[in-house]
Design a protein around this motif. Sequence first.
Motif, PDB file in Angstrom:
ATOM      1  N   THR A  90      56.243  51.410  30.826  1.00 51.58           N
ATOM      2  CA  THR A  90      55.803  51.623  29.447  1.00 51.58           C
ATOM      3  C   THR A  90      56.787  51.014  28.453  1.00 51.58           C
ATOM      4  OG1 THR A  90      54.730  53.694  30.110  1.00 51.58           O
ATOM      5  CG2 THR A  90      55.136  53.377  27.759  1.00 51.58           C
ATOM      6  N   THR A 127      55.879  48.135  25.808  1.00 47.17           N
ATOM      7  CA  THR A 127      56.070  48.412  24.382  1.00 47.17           C
ATOM      8  C   THR A 127      56.947  47.350  23.734  1.00 47.17           C
ATOM      9  OG1 THR A 127      55.888  50.785  24.859  1.00 47.17           O
ATOM     10  CG2 THR A 127      56.783  50.172  22.710  1.00 47.17           C
ATOM     11  N   ASN A 163      48.810  51.212  20.225  1.00 47.27           N
ATOM     12  CA  ASN A 163      48.755  51.907  21.517  1.00 47.27           C
ATOM     13  C   ASN A 163      47.766  51.259  22.465  1.00 47.27           C
ATOM     14  OD1 ASN A 163      50.658  54.061  21.499  1.00 47.27           O
ATOM     15  ND2 ASN A 163      49.415  55.119  19.975  1.00 47.27           N
ATOM     16  N   GLY A 164      46.628  50.781  21.926  1.00 48.70           N
ATOM     17  CA  GLY A 164      45.607  50.166  22.776  1.00 48.70           C
ATOM     18  C   GLY A 164      46.118  48.926  23.484  1.00 48.70           C
ATOM     19  N   GLU A 165      46.916  48.108  22.794  1.00 48.85           N
ATOM     20  CA  GLU A 165      47.461  46.902  23.426  1.00 48.85           C
ATOM     21  C   GLU A 165      48.420  47.244  24.559  1.00 48.85           C
ATOM     22  OE1 GLU A 165      48.754  43.647  20.902  1.00 48.85           O
ATOM     23  OE2 GLU A 165      47.953  44.718  19.161  1.00 48.85           O
ATOM     24  N   ILE A 166      49.272  48.238  24.327  1.00 49.91           N
ATOM     25  CA  ILE A 166      50.225  48.655  25.362  1.00 49.91           C
ATOM     26  C   ILE A 166      49.471  49.204  26.575  1.00 49.91           C
ATOM     27  CG2 ILE A 166      52.106  50.264  25.879  1.00 49.91           C
ATOM     28  CD1 ILE A 166      52.836  50.051  22.858  1.00 49.91           C
ATOM     29  N   ASN A 167      48.484  50.046  26.304  1.00 48.86           N
ATOM     30  CA  ASN A 167      47.690  50.618  27.400  1.00 48.86           C
ATOM     31  C   ASN A 167      46.991  49.525  28.206  1.00 48.86           C
ATOM     32  OD1 ASN A 167      48.451  53.122  26.497  1.00 48.86           O
ATOM     33  ND2 ASN A 167      46.558  53.513  25.366  1.00 48.86           N
ATOM     34  N   ALA A 168      46.501  48.497  27.525  1.00 53.94           N
ATOM     35  CA  ALA A 168      45.787  47.408  28.206  1.00 53.94           C
ATOM     36  C   ALA A 168      46.714  46.643  29.140  1.00 53.94           C
ATOM     37  CB  ALA A 168      45.177  46.463  27.174  1.00 53.94           C
ATOM     38  N   LEU A 181      49.465  47.802  30.626  1.00 61.31           N
ATOM     39  CA  LEU A 181      49.775  48.674  31.767  1.00 61.31           C
ATOM     40  C   LEU A 181      48.595  48.729  32.740  1.00 61.31           C
ATOM     41  CD1 LEU A 181      51.532  51.595  29.849  1.00 61.31           C
ATOM     42  CD2 LEU A 181      52.630  49.913  31.330  1.00 61.31           C
ATOM     43  N   ALA A 182      47.383  48.887  32.211  1.00 56.91           N
ATOM     44  CA  ALA A 182      46.201  48.980  33.075  1.00 56.91           C
ATOM     45  C   ALA A 182      45.979  47.682  33.838  1.00 56.91           C
ATOM     46  CB  ALA A 182      44.970  49.320  32.227  1.00 56.91           C
ATOM     47  N   TYR A 230      48.621  47.341  36.602  1.00 62.05           N
ATOM     48  CA  TYR A 230      48.374  48.315  37.670  1.00 62.05           C
ATOM     49  C   TYR A 230      47.255  47.807  38.584  1.00 62.05           C
ATOM     50  CZ  TYR A 230      47.309  52.689  40.057  1.00 62.05           C
ATOM     51  OH  TYR A 230      47.086  53.645  41.024  1.00 62.05           O
TER      52      TYR A 230
END
Length: 626
Positions: A538, A542, A574-579, A581-582, A585
């Motif tokens: 994360t 970030t 937050n959406g860009e960071i989550n994308a 990571l997903a 993964y």
Amino acid sequence: MKHRISHAAFKELKRNLGYFLAYSSLRATLRPFEQFRGNTRGVLVIIVDESWTDRYARAAELLMTGQRRTLLSREASRRVVQVLKPSMKPKPNDWIDPLGPYRQLIVITTSADLVPETLLNAAEVIVNVSPPTARHLAAGRRLAGLPTLPADLLQELSRADLGVIASLVGRRSLSKKDLLSSGARRFQGSPITALGDLPGFATLRPWVSALARDLDEWKAGTLDWKDVDHGALLIGPPGTGKTFFASAMAAELGVPLVATSVAAWQASGDGYLGDMLKAMRASFAEARAKKCAVLFVDELDGIGRRRSGGRNAYYESNVVNCFLELTDGMVDVEGVILVGATNRVKDIDPAVLRSGRFEEHFYIGLPDDDERAAILSHHLSHTVDPLQIRKATDCLRSVTPADLQRLARKAKRAARVHGRTVTVEDIKSSLPKKTKLPEAVVLRTAVHECGHVLVALASKLVSDVVVELEDSVSEQGFDAQEGGRVQYRMVEEILPTEATLLARIRISLAGMAAEEVVQGSRSIGGAGATGSDLDAATRVATQMVLSYGMGKNMRFYADRQKIDATFTVPPELNGEINAILAREYRSAKELLTKEKTQLMRLAAELVVDRRMEFKRDLSASRIGHS
């Protein structure tokens, strides 16, 4: 604790100079702690000179109650102040219940070794009491009706040990000749060991050695002070020995140590800004007066930052500005070597860290396998050879030097019970108890770690990998031991690219992905704490979006050093960071799905072998294990 005492208690203190000095120095020692300032619950262990044990016990009782009766009878507060001396019979672990009815408990002792382990673990504060200062001596004599003494004489007396202070402070007349004839010795507490006689601190030794040579040349007049390194910042987590290093460094250099902290400056006087600045200036003045000395400032992050905002902005700005003024042109202040220590370097004003103040920055981390054994042996006075205790210390991978010192105390206590010097068996009996992990958990951990291995080797970011597995974890005492660990030797990269950063995220998430591929679901083993796999991934994601302009918008939002577990990400990002990571993964999971057969084979071998080594150029083939 009572910040005020009754009028009757004050009258009693005026009649007893020893109690007054003990009370004053005890207050000064405890003032930085929340148990004193905020009257919060806690156990405090205060280490004192044996000859002053009774004085400090009475002083602690007065501090707890504020009433005169505690100076006359110990029965008044025996439940909240306890005394431990070497002459007493060793106390069992259940001697005092740390969760008893008292709000605060003070243990006065001559050594932490005498305190039962359960009580020592429960202690919020373990501290050596500070000796009475010259100001305390002057105030005590004034209240006792004794003539005033010169300030320099009182300063010299305050540097003597407590036995000399007790002998001389009550005399009506006193001279420097009296001090010399008394054999006055400077208060030192425990003996200070030079750095050359200590284990650990490998990254700092070359700098200290070079500094020692420079000081010799400077003293001989063959080197200008401007050519001598005169400042260093020690960075690292609590318990890694930053304060210990400062005293050992001064002993190695053969110069005095002036040790202070930002908390001590803040606690001086009544804690107002003027008192803080006065105390800060006094520390620098003391260091300069010694002609050549190490000035050690602990908790440097407490100095704050200018432009921090909030209601304390004026206070912090003035403190920082005063510190900058005192350290400006340190190269011209001959003989003062400035050493700072911090756990949170990002909280320090950038101007404080620039060249000219703290020239070198050193990170002090956890000790390695050899250092752990050597440090424990040192704290056991070398009664046990480091090689004999490697088997015990190799399983304590997350302990700090402070943890090892506590383990040594426990082993010495176990040896005293049997009336012998410390043996390997005493050390083993003092180790935290371990819980055997179920076979299913061991296998899942092996799968998790081998997932990291395969994705790391495929990334071409590592040259070789070592993976280890444990079948048990610590129950208590130190931080919980991990069931498995992977160590990478990274390929040196001067300028990481976007592909490199994405690969790092993928490697961090590979353990959880491997669990899902083999077991069908993932556990909490790679998340849930600062420093975990998920935290590392994360943080990099970030930084990519907020610091490196690698998100949808090429824009700088924050310094990468500020991005940690406490950093608040703007909601729209937050959406860009989550994308990111997903996506990584999924990538790790796809790779491991293709390599599932090899993943399961390696995991099975790791369960049996416990340790395996890999090299990238052999396409993740095992080249050796032990």
